[in-house]
Motif scaffolding. Structure first.
Motif, PDB file in Angstrom:
ATOM      1  N   GLY A 178       0.727  -1.222   0.070  1.00 52.99           N
ATOM      2  CA  GLY A 178       0.144  -0.071  -0.160  1.00 52.99           C
ATOM      3  C   GLY A 178       1.017   1.163  -0.087  1.00 52.99           C
ATOM      4  N   ARG A 179       2.097   0.895   0.290  1.00 52.70           N
ATOM      5  CA  ARG A 179       2.920   2.361   0.052  1.00 52.70           C
ATOM      6  C   ARG A 179       4.139   2.050  -0.915  1.00 52.70           C
ATOM      7  NH1 ARG A 179       6.565   3.568   4.884  1.00 52.70           N
ATOM      8  NH2 ARG A 179       7.915   1.997   4.039  1.00 52.70           N
ATOM      9  N   ASP A 180       4.977   0.819  -0.686  1.00 51.58           N
ATOM     10  CA  ASP A 180       6.004   0.650  -1.411  1.00 51.58           C
ATOM     11  C   ASP A 180       5.587  -0.309  -2.728  1.00 51.58           C
ATOM     12  OD1 ASP A 180       7.880   1.924   0.317  1.00 51.58           O
ATOM     13  OD2 ASP A 180       7.765  -0.030   1.288  1.00 51.58           O
ATOM     14  N   ILE A 181       4.725  -1.076  -2.564  1.00 50.60           N
ATOM     15  CA  ILE A 181       4.018  -2.056  -3.670  1.00 50.60           C
ATOM     16  C   ILE A 181       2.547  -1.916  -3.485  1.00 50.60           C
ATOM     17  CG2 ILE A 181       4.550  -3.974  -2.059  1.00 50.60           C
ATOM     18  CD1 ILE A 181       5.211  -5.404  -4.770  1.00 50.60           C
ATOM     19  N   SER A 182       2.145  -2.070  -4.440  1.00 46.99           N
ATOM     20  CA  SER A 182       0.223  -2.261  -4.394  1.00 46.99           C
ATOM     21  C   SER A 182      -0.037  -3.690  -4.926  1.00 46.99           C
ATOM     22  CB  SER A 182      -0.273  -1.151  -5.252  1.00 46.99           C
ATOM     23  OG  SER A 182      -0.004   0.019  -4.972  1.00 46.99           O
ATOM     24  N   VAL A 183      -1.201  -3.974  -4.429  1.00 46.83           N
ATOM     25  CA  VAL A 183      -1.840  -5.462  -4.522  1.00 46.83           C
ATOM     26  C   VAL A 183      -3.075  -5.356  -4.726  1.00 46.83           C
ATOM     27  CG1 VAL A 183      -1.389  -7.877  -4.039  1.00 46.83           C
ATOM     28  CG2 VAL A 183       0.060  -6.367  -3.077  1.00 46.83           C
TER      29      VAL A 183
END
Length: 359
Positions: free
Chosen positions: A272-277
């Motif tokens: 949710g900050r460095d990587i989104s899923v």
């Protein structure tokens, strides 16, 4: 010993109280009054029926119409999948609204048991069948079902003999990937399924690639993987992180998103900050317990069950249901028209905390 005696109001009594014939009352209470009975008279009859607590006699009606108003629901995986409950609930709600009852049987994938259960439902005099599959797949509907009107749920009938309804799989992939693109992701991975060939996997991958192409993002095969389960799946996702360095990941389902959370934590990355899923299923165990909460695409099991019942009843009765029946209270996605062929439901993306905000 005391007994409670229920006094049933009859059509004859309603006719006497409203000053009309029994045939008029029958037309009104069976919803066949349009164009035959003056609206003010129909309103008076319905008001009297409601005030007197009138309940139709199903046995008498079945003898009169040669219909039992019973629908047979046949599935091979009701007891083994978390999604069957929503599918059955949608079918039950629609059946109740249409004045029908649902008889449900589970066959556990046993073809001999399936034939026995279908024969039993036929003995009960069902008016039609719904044949349910728990995962979108190509399906051969048993010949014994084709004796009566039949609708296929969550499966594709290649023969064209029965109507069917499935999720719009390509739109799932497109919407999920588009959501990641709109959040600023450019290295977007797809984690698909490799344990067997799923129609859903093919459609979602096609939607993923279409969204990338529309955004002028080059497709990178290093970002497109298929995994199974458990340690082999975790190892495959781990290797993809090291090899391709994704900033956004679309997963075939919520269960596979768990591997992404594990690999991100191992590297000190914050979801949710460095990587989104983004996942698919809106599975309670994953979508409501992973932290941060997982953005997911809701699969329309309730809506498929509801639509299937409306479609089946329209085939049994020879006319479409009332327009208000097309908006189920328990669904998240709009129903396709009953004459859609094939019928596909555009699924709803539920945005939560696992996708980084724009900027």
């Amino acid at each position: 010993m005391r007994y409670n005696v229920v006094i049933m109001t009859t059509m004859k009594e309603i006719a006497e109280r409203t000053g009309v014939s029994v045939s008029t009352v029958s037309l009104v209470l069976n919803d066949r009054d349009a164009g035959r009975v003056k609206p003010e008279i129909a309103q008076r009859v319905r008001a009297e029926a409601k005030a007197s607590g009138y309940k139709p006699n199903p046995l008498a009606r079945s003898l009169r119409t040669s219909r039992t108003r019973i629908i047979g629901f046949v599935s091979d995986e009701i007891a083994t999948t978390p999604y069957a409950g929503r599918l059955i609930l949608g079918a039950q709600d629609a059946a109740r609204a249409m004045g029908y009852m649902l008889l449900t049987v589970n066959t556990n994938g046993d073809s001999k048991l399936e034939e026995r259960e279908i024969a039993t439902l036929l003995q009960y005099g069902v008016d039609g069948f719904m044949y349910a599959r728990m995962y979108d797949q190509h399906t051969t509907v048993p010949e014994s079902l084709l004796k009566l009107p039949t609708v296929l749920l969550d499966g594709i009938d290649d023969t064209g003999r029965v109507p069917y309804i499935v999720p719009d799989e390509e739109s799932i992939g497109y919407d999920a990937t588009r959501h990641l693109i709109d959040a600023g992701c450019r290295r977007i991975a797809y984690i698909g399924a490799s344990d067997r060939v799923y129609v859903a996997d093919l459609g979602r991958r096609a939607g993923y690639r279409r969204a990338l192409a529309e955004a002028n993002i080059d497709y990178d095969e290093a970002l497109d993987i298929g995994v199974t389960f458990n340690r082999p799946a975790l190892d495959a996702v781990d290797a993809m992180f090291d090899r391709a360095h994704p900033d956004g990941i679309f997963c075939f389902n919520d269960a596979r998103a768990w591997y992404v959370y594990q690999c991100a934590a191992k590297r000190g990355l914050t979801i949710g900050r460095d990587i989104s899923v983004v996942g698919v299923d809106n599975h309670r165990v994953f979508a409501e317990t992973l932290a941060p909460l997982l953005t997911t695409v809701d699969l329309p099991h309730y809506e498929m069950g509801y639509w299937g019942t409306l479609k089946l009843v329209s085939m049994i009765e020879g006319h479409a249901p009332k327009p208000e029946a097309m908006t189920p209270a328990g669904g998240r996605s709009p129903l396709p028209p009953l004459d859609a062929s094939p019928a596909q439901i555009h699924c709803t993306l539920i945005s939560k905390e696992s996708v980084a905000a724009k900027g």
